[in-house]
Design an enzyme around this catalytic site. Structure first.
Site, short mmCIF file in Angstrom:
data_model
loop_
_atom_site.label_atom_id
_atom_site.label_comp_id
_atom_site.label_asym_id
_atom_site.label_seq_id
_atom_site.Cartn_x
_atom_site.Cartn_y
_atom_site.Cartn_z
CD GLU A 1 2.65 9.21 -8.78
OE1 GLU A 1 2.71 10.27 -8.14
OE2 GLU A 1 3.50 8.90 -9.63
CG ASP B 1 6.97 6.83 -9.46
OD1 ASP B 1 6.31 7.38 -8.56
OD2 ASP B 1 7.94 7.37 -10.02
C1 NOJ Z 1 5.91 10.10 -7.49
C2 NOJ Z 1 6.37 9.66 -6.14
O1 NOJ Z 1 5.25 9.52 -5.30
C3 NOJ Z 1 7.34 10.69 -5.63
O2 NOJ Z 1 7.69 10.43 -4.29
C4 NOJ Z 1 8.55 10.72 -6.53
O3 NOJ Z 1 9.41 11.76 -6.13
C5 NOJ Z 1 8.14 10.93 -7.98
N1 NOJ Z 1 7.03 10.12 -8.38
C6 NOJ Z 1 9.30 10.61 -8.90
O4 NOJ Z 1 9.51 9.23 -8.94
#
Ligand code: NOJ
Length: 544
Positions: free
Chosen positions: A242, A200
């Site tokens: 991500e 993430d």
């Molecule tokens: C990306 C995630 O997909 C999202 O749902 C989240 O709020 C943020 N990162 C923070 O972790």
């Protein structure tokens, strides 16, 4: 081939809390998911991706971790998790989970200790400052709620850094102890047998004055350390990044095959929707032209929707206004720089367009991810806050709570109004109907998996004069057998019949067969080939 399994895989993203509640407390759980693994196998999924499952106040649905070494009590236990992993593997599938590296919950004991005094041993695990005037070039991501990336903490009279909610303080990756701890967390979950991580919020690990604090060289250094660790200890398991960034910035996260195995291609996603509204392929062509080649062992991950808002960060201001006007006419549909709606409502529940976008998702470069519920065209609930409206319970059947739970109240209400109500849209009914969206999804998924061309093949545009038609070649040459798979994909992005004329003389004498329908097309001549494509038609023509 086996170590690069992710190149051929179809992923399925799911929120455990939304999937199936086994104990009637209103929350989906691991046992519920275990009971539904046959469903995922039947759909043809290769790898499931679970949103965060660790203990958490769930302020950000688990992206606010309070303990990296356990399971949220509403979801089950580590023993359940082991059973889940075994069940997944027994069915020939794989499983990856989210690892939230950039920040924790403010309820995490590390943060509680860190904020307790300026001299606390863990003070340096987070990013503290006497002033909130540092790193001012860093943008705010959660624009709707956060006014600053700094939050004042009365306990010690200092500010802490957070790129997301203020309840999610950023860890300090300049601290070697934090780096080490994250590798321990990685090992903990790897030992439980998972096949990889969706990592993430990668771009934000490091902050430096005078920069936008994204994608910094020091962040790449840490990613390289993480990958080296994976290569040594856990070969064959993957890291998926991500990083919601432009293609050339994401390209850097593949490194020299020494950073991530996979990364989401964020910018192509809104352009698929844009192309439909504009009845023109141009935005797709432009973004793919701007997408650099990637190293041999890496792969893009592509998607139509996910658990967040449909992000419009990677578009121009004009494009964003266009997307909002076309796809989010009501203010409640908007969030931050995006649109908090699901696939089917975005497309007016028009199955032709839903199928068309899936035909692109399953044939463009990269491995596709299906978002739970989109295989049956579930709706959303814009009256729920934040992104909760796209995280409602999966609609299994037309019984109480859509067959999701026996509870009187579920964590979020099941969708029970109008055309997306669970009485109308549910798995059971669509499985029973051979022409349903569910059967289409299963079929296109199975078809993709019969070939290597889509996961591993080359990609080349075919651009007829007619802008409403998108065409591309996907070609895969098997070096050991010498066999070639050659697909010509044709997509009519418009609601009108379209004529296209292509120069296919090099394949004169070949009879194209549409892999999606099995229909043979007229034998190609050595002159120009003229076709008429029905409104929103899509074809995967085999020409080998
Ligand atoms: C990306 C995630 O997909 C999202 O749902 C989240 O709020 C943020 N990162 C923070 O972790």
């Amino acid at each position: 081939m086996t170590h690069t399994w992710y190149k051929d895989a179809v992923f399925y993203e799911l929120y455990v809390r939304a999937f199936r509640d086994s104990n009637g407390d209103g929350n989906g759980d691991l046992k519920g998911l275990i009971a539904k693994l046959d469903y995922l196998q039947e759909l043809g999924v290769d790898c499931i991706w679970l949103l965060p499952i660790c203990p958490s106040p769930l302020f950000d649905d688990g992206y606010d971790v309070a303990d990296y070494y356990d399971i949220h009590k509403d979801f089950g236990t580590l023993a359940d998790f082991k059973t889940l992993v075994e069940g997944v593997h027994a069915r020939g599938m794989r499983i990856i989970i989210d690892v939230v590296v950039n920040h924790t919950s403010d309820e995490h004991p590390w943060f509680i200790e860190s904020r307790s005094s300026t001299t606390a041993p863990k003070r340096d695990w987070y990013v503290w400052s006497k002033t909130n005037k540092r790193y001012e070039d860093a943008r705010i991501i959660f624009l709707d709620t956060e006014k600053s990336n700094w939050a004042y903490d009365e306990l010690t009279g200092e500010y802490y850094w957070h790129r997301f909610y203020s309840q999610q303080p950023d860890l300090n990756y300049d601290n070697p102890a934090v780096r080490e701890e994250m590798l321990r967390i990685v090992d903990f979950w790897m030992e439980l047998g998972i096949d990889g991580f969706r990592v993430d919020a990668v771009p934000y690990l490091i902050e430096r004055e005078g920069t936008n604090c994204e994608n910094l060289p020091e962040t790449h250094d840490y990613v390289k350390q993480l990958r080296a660790h994976m290569n040594t200890k856990w070969p064959g398991r993957i890291l998926l990044a991500e990083a919601n960034q432009w293609p050339h910035d994401v390209r850097a996260y593949f490194g020299d095959d020494d950073e991530f195995h996979m990364a989401f291609h964020f910018p192509i996603m809104p352009r698929l929707f844009m192309a439909l509204k504009q009845a023109s392929r141009q935005s797709i062509v432009d973004i793919l032209a701007r997408t650099p080649d990637i190293p041999a062992l890496t792969q893009w991950c592509i998607f139509l929707r996910n658990h967040d808002e449909l992000t419009l960060e990677m578009v121009t201001e004009d494009e964003r206004q266009f997307m909002w006007a076309e796809y989010a006419p009501e203010p409640r549909m908007r969030q931050n720089l995006g649109i908090r709606r699901r696939l089917a409502p975005l497309l007016d529940n028009d199955e032709r367009r839903i199928r068309l976008l899936n035909a692109m998702l399953f044939s463009l470069p990269g491995s596709p991810i299906i978002y739970y519920g989109d295989e049956i065209g579930m709706g959303d609930n814009i009256w729920l806050d934040d992104r909760n409206g796209v995280r409602t319970p999966l609609q299994w059947d037309n019984t109480k709570n859509a067959g999701f739970s026996e509870a009187d109240a579920t964590y979020e209400p099941v969708i029970d109004t109008d055309e997306f109500s669970y009485q109308r849209v549910n798995v059971e009914q669509q499985r029973a109907n051979p022409v349903s969206l569910w059967h289409f999804t299963r079929k296109i998924l199975a078809l993709r998996k019969q070939y290597r061309a889509f996961g591993r093949g080359t990609f080349e545009f075919v651009l007829p004069d007619n802008e409403g038609v998108l065409g591309y070649w996907r070609v895969y040459q098997d070096d050991t057998t010498g066999q070639t798979e050659r697909f010509l994909v044709l997509i009519n992005l418009t609601n009108q019949a379209q004529q296209v004329t292509l120069d296919l003389a090099a394949w004169a004498g070949v009879e194209p067969v549409d892999a999606l329908t099995g229909n043979a097309w007229p034998v190609i001549s050595d002159g120009p080939s003229a076709f008429e494509l029905a409104p929103y038609a899509f074809h995967w023509l085999r020409l080998d």
